[in-house]
Design an enzyme around this catalytic site. Structure first.
Site, PDB file in Angstrom:
ATOM      1  N   ARG A 163      -7.252 -61.260 -15.903  1.00 25.20           N
ATOM      2  CA  ARG A 163      -7.778 -62.088 -17.003  1.00 25.20           C
ATOM      3  C   ARG A 163      -7.567 -63.577 -16.703  1.00 25.20           C
ATOM      4  O   ARG A 163      -7.220 -64.370 -17.583  1.00 25.20           O
ATOM      5  CB  ARG A 163      -7.088 -61.747 -18.340  1.00 25.20           C
ATOM      6  CG  ARG A 163      -7.276 -60.344 -18.795  1.00 25.20           C
ATOM      7  CD  ARG A 163      -8.727 -60.056 -19.196  1.00 25.20           C
ATOM      8  NE  ARG A 163      -8.830 -58.716 -19.712  1.00 25.20           N
ATOM      9  CZ  ARG A 163      -8.993 -57.647 -18.925  1.00 25.20           C
ATOM     10  NH1 ARG A 163      -9.099 -57.775 -17.617  1.00 25.20           N
ATOM     11  NH2 ARG A 163      -9.081 -56.446 -19.466  1.00 25.20           N
ATOM     12  N   SER A 236      -9.477 -57.673 -27.357  1.00 26.14           N
ATOM     13  CA  SER A 236      -8.014 -57.690 -27.192  1.00 26.14           C
ATOM     14  C   SER A 236      -7.507 -59.088 -27.523  1.00 26.14           C
ATOM     15  O   SER A 236      -7.915 -60.051 -26.880  1.00 26.14           O
ATOM     16  CB  SER A 236      -7.633 -57.381 -25.748  1.00 26.14           C
ATOM     17  OG  SER A 236      -8.231 -56.174 -25.358  1.00 26.14           O
ATOM     18  N   GLU A 332      -4.838 -63.653 -25.453  1.00 29.73           N
ATOM     19  CA  GLU A 332      -5.903 -63.684 -24.447  1.00 29.73           C
ATOM     20  C   GLU A 332      -7.046 -64.567 -24.978  1.00 29.73           C
ATOM     21  O   GLU A 332      -7.832 -65.126 -24.234  1.00 29.73           O
ATOM     22  CB  GLU A 332      -6.394 -62.241 -24.227  1.00 29.73           C
ATOM     23  CG  GLU A 332      -7.474 -62.098 -23.193  1.00 29.73           C
ATOM     24  CD  GLU A 332      -7.858 -60.634 -22.960  1.00 29.73           C
ATOM     25  OE1 GLU A 332      -6.995 -59.837 -22.561  1.00 29.73           O
ATOM     26  OE2 GLU A 332      -9.032 -60.293 -23.194  1.00 29.73           O
TER      27      GLU A 332
HETATM   28  C1  LIG Z   1     -15.302 -56.186 -29.420  1.00 30.01           C
HETATM   29  C2  LIG Z   1     -14.902 -56.945 -28.178  1.00 30.01           C
HETATM   30  C3  LIG Z   1     -14.569 -56.275 -27.024  1.00 30.01           C
HETATM   31  C4  LIG Z   1     -14.182 -56.971 -25.872  1.00 30.01           C
HETATM   32  N1  LIG Z   1     -13.850 -56.257 -24.764  1.00 30.01           N
HETATM   33  C5  LIG Z   1     -13.451 -56.905 -23.645  1.00 30.01           C
HETATM   34  C6  LIG Z   1     -13.089 -56.174 -22.479  1.00 30.01           C
HETATM   35  O1  LIG Z   1     -13.146 -54.955 -22.454  1.00 30.01           O
HETATM   36  N2  LIG Z   1     -12.686 -56.867 -21.391  1.00 30.01           N
HETATM   37  C7  LIG Z   1     -12.645 -58.234 -21.379  1.00 30.01           C
HETATM   38  O2  LIG Z   1     -12.279 -58.799 -20.334  1.00 30.01           O
HETATM   39  N3  LIG Z   1     -12.973 -58.943 -22.473  1.00 30.01           N
HETATM   40  C8  LIG Z   1     -13.387 -58.328 -23.588  1.00 30.01           C
HETATM   41  N4  LIG Z   1     -13.716 -59.051 -24.711  1.00 30.01           N
HETATM   42  C9  LIG Z   1     -13.581 -60.511 -24.692  1.00 30.01           C
HETATM   43  C10 LIG Z   1     -14.886 -61.277 -24.432  1.00 30.01           C
HETATM   44  O3  LIG Z   1     -16.003 -60.499 -24.754  1.00 30.01           O
HETATM   45  C11 LIG Z   1     -15.005 -61.740 -22.972  1.00 30.01           C
HETATM   46  O4  LIG Z   1     -13.948 -62.603 -22.664  1.00 30.01           O
HETATM   47  C12 LIG Z   1     -16.333 -62.465 -22.713  1.00 30.01           C
HETATM   48  O5  LIG Z   1     -16.473 -62.773 -21.346  1.00 30.01           O
HETATM   49  C13 LIG Z   1     -16.445 -63.760 -23.494  1.00 30.01           C
HETATM   50  O6  LIG Z   1     -17.780 -64.194 -23.383  1.00 30.01           O
HETATM   51  P1  LIG Z   1     -18.380 -65.237 -24.396  1.00 30.01           P
HETATM   52  O7  LIG Z   1     -19.708 -65.641 -23.855  1.00 30.01           O
HETATM   53  O8  LIG Z   1     -18.352 -64.727 -25.767  1.00 30.01           O
HETATM   54  O9  LIG Z   1     -17.350 -66.442 -24.184  1.00 30.01           O
HETATM   55  P2  LIG Z   1     -16.750 -67.456 -25.235  1.00 30.01           P
HETATM   56  O10 LIG Z   1     -15.808 -66.733 -26.120  1.00 30.01           O
HETATM   57  O11 LIG Z   1     -17.818 -68.241 -25.874  1.00 30.01           O
HETATM   58  O12 LIG Z   1     -15.927 -68.415 -24.245  1.00 30.01           O
HETATM   59  C14 LIG Z   1     -14.833 -67.916 -23.510  1.00 30.01           C
HETATM   60  C15 LIG Z   1     -14.307 -69.019 -22.578  1.00 30.01           C
HETATM   61  O13 LIG Z   1     -15.253 -69.297 -21.559  1.00 30.01           O
HETATM   62  C16 LIG Z   1     -15.591 -70.692 -21.543  1.00 30.01           C
HETATM   63  N5  LIG Z   1     -17.009 -70.786 -21.172  1.00 30.01           N
HETATM   64  C17 LIG Z   1     -18.029 -70.106 -21.733  1.00 30.01           C
HETATM   65  N6  LIG Z   1     -19.185 -70.398 -21.100  1.00 30.01           N
HETATM   66  C18 LIG Z   1     -18.874 -71.293 -20.121  1.00 30.01           C
HETATM   67  C19 LIG Z   1     -19.640 -71.984 -19.138  1.00 30.01           C
HETATM   68  N7  LIG Z   1     -20.968 -71.807 -19.021  1.00 30.01           N
HETATM   69  N8  LIG Z   1     -19.008 -72.849 -18.304  1.00 30.01           N
HETATM   70  C20 LIG Z   1     -17.669 -73.026 -18.396  1.00 30.01           C
HETATM   71  N9  LIG Z   1     -16.890 -72.399 -19.310  1.00 30.01           N
HETATM   72  C21 LIG Z   1     -17.489 -71.540 -20.163  1.00 30.01           C
HETATM   73  C22 LIG Z   1     -15.325 -71.158 -22.955  1.00 30.01           C
HETATM   74  O14 LIG Z   1     -15.117 -72.565 -23.009  1.00 30.01           O
HETATM   75  C23 LIG Z   1     -14.075 -70.360 -23.289  1.00 30.01           C
HETATM   76  O15 LIG Z   1     -12.946 -70.969 -22.712  1.00 30.01           O
HETATM   77  C24 LIG Z   1     -14.122 -58.378 -25.883  1.00 30.01           C
HETATM   78  C25 LIG Z   1     -14.467 -59.075 -27.053  1.00 30.01           C
HETATM   79  C26 LIG Z   1     -14.855 -58.370 -28.195  1.00 30.01           C
HETATM   80  C27 LIG Z   1     -15.237 -59.126 -29.427  1.00 30.01           C
END
Ligand SMILES: Cc1cc2nc3c(=O)[nH]c(=O)nc-3n(C[C@H](O)[C@H](O)[C@H](O)COP(=O)(O)OP(=O)(O)OC[C@H]3O[C@@H](n4cnc5c(N)ncnc54)[C@H](O)[C@@H]3O)c2cc1C
Length: 336
Positions: A163, A236, A332
């Site tokens: 992570r 998580s 996380e």
């Molecule tokens: C129901 C649920 C289940 C999940 N299951 C998992 C799982 O199984 N495994 C797992 O690893 N995660 C999981 N996650 C967490 C999450 O989905 C992941 O971390 C996902 O990659 C986040 O994507 P996002 O686009 O929503 O990012 P955001 O939440 O919008 O951003 C996350 C981070 O990335 C940065 N960021 C986003 N886009 C960019 C960019 N283009 N350039 C630079 N920085 C950027 C943001 O500034 C922030 O720091 C889960 C979340 C939920 C709600």
């Protein structure tokens, strides 16, 4: 690009926190990132927001939120063995999974069901069911927001860990990822090391295939995780803690059924969910802020929880796990 002032981000975070930001910019083309940089947007308070599935907004955001919406997938190279696929940051992760399923490309099938955008996937090196996205990433490209120089980092340069990646450290708030280049295999191979996955395949009497793995993982995930269209959460909430072998052995004396996985450098990864459960938090709630009853690792907003209620719940969980096991859980989720 589209620019909105005094904008509610409720629809842009899976915790469903109704906070506002001073400015919300939807970036519709990668070139617009440079335009924003030249206008000094990255020199003032800003946050890059993907799907908002890994953030907890705790208050109104006084700066600019920059949200990539540009999409696209392009095959850069194809050999007998694999495909080099360039995917734009604003593409939804689930669309990439769909593409792989359609084109019989292997490597990320175990990551099905993770919400969010492709540009965010390398940031925390998303992982699930024994697979991490790092194993399929060839390069990450974008623009340095501090120097305005384009960057292209190889897999090794991304310093991926559990992570974790360079984007959470040296490059935190210093880069805008515009594209992720994946190397996806054309050969059928699966990671079935996670018990929940192999058990579900057995239970349904299914042979491993892209479709069967996708279906099984979605079933397992849906049985453990809340439906984010109804219950707010960010997956998580805590990382699984990694402890030295000696501490693990000490803990085993009092908790013989401690779940553990091998981690780097001879250390041991514990299950944060199990520790939270043993601390008595699974299924408990303070008003609308709660610890999910089917998965203790997930903090949830049952409807009207305020950010402060989620933060206070998070602190109580950390304190109780610490008292019981001497292990400090780290969130996380990005807390803003
Ligand atoms: C129901 C649920 C289940 C999940 N299951 C998992 C799982 O199984 N495994 C797992 O690893 N995660 C999981 N996650 C967490 C999450 O989905 C992941 O971390 C996902 O990659 C986040 O994507 P996002 O686009 O929503 O990012 P955001 O939440 O919008 O951003 C996350 C981070 O990335 C940065 N960021 C986003 N886009 C960019 C960019 N283009 N350039 C630079 N920085 C950027 C943001 O500034 C922030 O720091 C889960 C979340 C939920 C709600």
């Amino acid at each position: 690009m589209q620019i909105y002032e005094n904008y509610s981000v409720k629809e842009h975070n899976t915790f469903m926190m109704d906070v506002r930001c001073a400015r919300f910019v939807c970036v519709e083309h990668p070139d617009e990132v440079r335009q924003l940089a030249e206008h000094g947007v990255f020199q003032s308070e800003h946050f890059i927001l993907g799907g908002g599935s890994n953030v907890l907004f705790t208050q109104d955001y006084t700066g600019t939120i920059i949200h990539p919406v540009f999409k696209g997938m392009e095959v850069l190279e194809e050999t007998e063995d694999d495909v080099l696929l360039r995917v734009a940051a604003g593409e939804e992760w689930k669309q990439l999974q769909q593409y792989c399923l359609q084109h019989q490309l292997y490597g990320i099938e175990n990551l099905i069901g993770i919400p969010g955008l492709v540009g965010s996937a390398p940031v925390q090196n998303i992982g699930a069911y024994g697979v991490e996205v790092k194993d399929t990433i060839a390069h990450v490209k974008g623009l340095r927001t501090d120097t305005l120089q384009p960057f292209a980092l190889s897999n090794a340069q991304c310093n991926f860990g559990y992570r974790d990646s360079i984007f959470k450290h040296e490059l935190k708030h210093k880069c805008f990822i515009t594209h992720v280049i994946f190397r996806l295999s054309k050969h059928e191979h699966y990671t079935l090391t996670y018990k929940a996955l192999s058990q579900e395949l057995d239970r349904c009497n299914l042979q491993p295939s892209l479709q069967n793995i996708t279906d099984c993982i979605l079933r397992v995930r849906n049985s453990k995780l809340p439906d984010i269209s109804k219950i707010g959460c960010a997956g998580s909430f805590f990382q699984n803690p990694i402890v030295p072998q000696a501490q693990y052995e000490q803990l085993l004396l009092t908790t013989p059924d401690l779940v553990s996985y091998p981690a780097d450098n001879g250390r041991v990864k514990l299950s944060a969910g199990q520790l939270i459960e043993k601390a008595g938090w699974k299924g408990r709630r303070n008003g609308d802020a709660g610890v999910y009853d089917k998965q203790a690792l997930v903090l949830v907003n049952y409807g009207m929880a305020t950010p402060q209620e989620i933060v206070s719940l998070c602190q109580q969980v950390i304190d109780d796990v610490n008292k019981l096991f001497g292990v400090t859980l780290a969130p996380e989720v990005n807390i803003l």
